[in-house]
Design a protein around this motif. Sequence first.
Motif, PDB file in Angstrom:
ATOM      1  N   SER A   1      -4.596  56.784   9.412  1.00 32.05           N
ATOM      2  CA  SER A   1      -3.957  55.798  10.330  1.00 32.05           C
ATOM      3  C   SER A   1      -2.887  56.573  11.248  1.00 32.05           C
ATOM      4  O   SER A   1      -2.779  57.615  11.158  1.00 32.05           O
ATOM      5  CB  SER A   1      -3.227  54.498   9.617  1.00 32.05           C
ATOM      6  OG  SER A   1      -2.306  55.063   8.884  1.00 32.05           O
ATOM      7  N   ASN A   2      -1.921  56.091  11.597  1.00 34.89           N
ATOM      8  CA  ASN A   2      -0.663  56.684  12.265  1.00 34.89           C
ATOM      9  C   ASN A   2       0.003  57.484  11.643  1.00 34.89           C
ATOM     10  O   ASN A   2       0.146  58.785  12.280  1.00 34.89           O
ATOM     11  CB  ASN A   2       0.208  55.365  13.148  1.00 34.89           C
ATOM     12  CG  ASN A   2      -0.548  54.827  14.104  1.00 34.89           C
ATOM     13  OD1 ASN A   2      -1.477  54.919  14.669  1.00 34.89           O
ATOM     14  ND2 ASN A   2      -0.012  53.471  14.390  1.00 34.89           N
ATOM     15  N   ALA A   3       0.458  57.511  10.672  1.00 40.40           N
ATOM     16  CA  ALA A   3       1.203  58.429   9.623  1.00 40.40           C
ATOM     17  C   ALA A   3       0.591  58.760   8.449  1.00 40.40           C
ATOM     18  O   ALA A   3       1.089  59.406   7.718  1.00 40.40           O
ATOM     19  CB  ALA A   3       2.700  57.847   9.777  1.00 40.40           C
ATOM     20  N   THR A   4      -0.612  57.954   8.143  1.00 42.83           N
ATOM     21  CA  THR A   4      -1.101  58.509   6.786  1.00 42.83           C
ATOM     22  C   THR A   4      -2.114  59.490   6.782  1.00 42.83           C
ATOM     23  O   THR A   4      -2.987  59.675   7.504  1.00 42.83           O
ATOM     24  CB  THR A   4      -1.814  57.209   6.344  1.00 42.83           C
ATOM     25  OG1 THR A   4      -0.980  55.940   6.381  1.00 42.83           O
ATOM     26  CG2 THR A   4      -2.222  57.350   4.826  1.00 42.83           C
ATOM     27  N   GLU A   5      -1.717  60.635   6.043  1.00 46.43           N
ATOM     28  CA  GLU A   5      -2.644  61.733   5.843  1.00 46.43           C
ATOM     29  C   GLU A   5      -2.787  61.721   4.381  1.00 46.43           C
ATOM     30  O   GLU A   5      -2.064  61.651   3.309  1.00 46.43           O
ATOM     31  CB  GLU A   5      -1.716  63.108   5.963  1.00 46.43           C
ATOM     32  CG  GLU A   5      -1.354  63.172   7.629  1.00 46.43           C
ATOM     33  CD  GLU A   5      -0.702  64.313   7.893  1.00 46.43           C
ATOM     34  OE1 GLU A   5      -0.489  65.327   6.898  1.00 46.43           O
ATOM     35  OE2 GLU A   5      -0.278  64.692   9.246  1.00 46.43           O
ATOM     36  N   LEU A   6      -4.367  61.884   3.885  1.00 45.98           N
ATOM     37  CA  LEU A   6      -4.781  62.014   2.851  1.00 45.98           C
ATOM     38  C   LEU A   6      -5.501  63.280   2.575  1.00 45.98           C
ATOM     39  O   LEU A   6      -5.941  63.876   3.421  1.00 45.98           O
ATOM     40  CB  LEU A   6      -5.884  60.777   2.540  1.00 45.98           C
ATOM     41  CG  LEU A   6      -5.392  59.595   2.766  1.00 45.98           C
ATOM     42  CD1 LEU A   6      -6.437  58.490   2.523  1.00 45.98           C
ATOM     43  CD2 LEU A   6      -4.388  59.201   1.516  1.00 45.98           C
ATOM     44  N   GLU A   7      -5.358  63.959   1.433  1.00 43.26           N
ATOM     45  CA  GLU A   7      -6.207  65.039   1.048  1.00 43.26           C
ATOM     46  C   GLU A   7      -7.426  64.637   0.120  1.00 43.26           C
ATOM     47  O   GLU A   7      -7.124  64.084  -0.962  1.00 43.26           O
ATOM     48  CB  GLU A   7      -5.536  66.118   0.291  1.00 43.26           C
ATOM     49  CG  GLU A   7      -6.006  67.379   0.181  1.00 43.26           C
ATOM     50  CD  GLU A   7      -5.085  68.666  -0.092  1.00 43.26           C
ATOM     51  OE1 GLU A   7      -5.636  69.765  -0.320  1.00 43.26           O
ATOM     52  OE2 GLU A   7      -3.680  68.211  -0.096  1.00 43.26           O
ATOM     53  N   VAL A   8      -8.686  64.974   0.615  1.00 42.92           N
ATOM     54  CA  VAL A   8      -9.835  64.490  -0.107  1.00 42.92           C
ATOM     55  C   VAL A   8     -10.744  65.627  -0.275  1.00 42.92           C
ATOM     56  O   VAL A   8     -10.979  66.670   0.406  1.00 42.92           O
ATOM     57  CB  VAL A   8     -10.623  63.421   0.746  1.00 42.92           C
ATOM     58  CG1 VAL A   8     -12.072  62.853   0.374  1.00 42.92           C
ATOM     59  CG2 VAL A   8      -9.659  62.489   1.287  1.00 42.92           C
TER      60      VAL A   8
END
Length: 121
Positions: free
Chosen positions: A90-97
């Motif tokens: 989303s605008n500011a959500t970063e996830l490491e997958v």
Amino acid sequence: MRFIYAGVPDSGAQGTAATSGAGAMMQLLIMLLIFFAMMYFLVILPQRRREKEYKQMIESLKKGDVIITTGGIVGKIIDIKKDTIKIKSSNATELEVHKAYIAKVVREKEESKEEDNTSSQ
């Protein structure tokens, strides 16, 4: 009262029993071979193809691709490491997958529009 057992006369039946036993064994082996061939072509071969396609999809990931994870998270790739990728969902959500949890790659709208324009011409 006496009961008399009348068995099958033994007129050379031993030779035919051995022959029919070998024939039955050959039929069993042929049926097993057919069964394993069917299992190979119906189960194992398609599974190998899917694994190969999945491996190619993971190797062809690049920044800017939109992906869907197995958990249902949709995000755009912003960084690729050896075993993991970083996505912006989303605008500011970063996830490491981890790469193994990528279910599908969905190309960007601009790329699909370009493909549509080239195919219609």
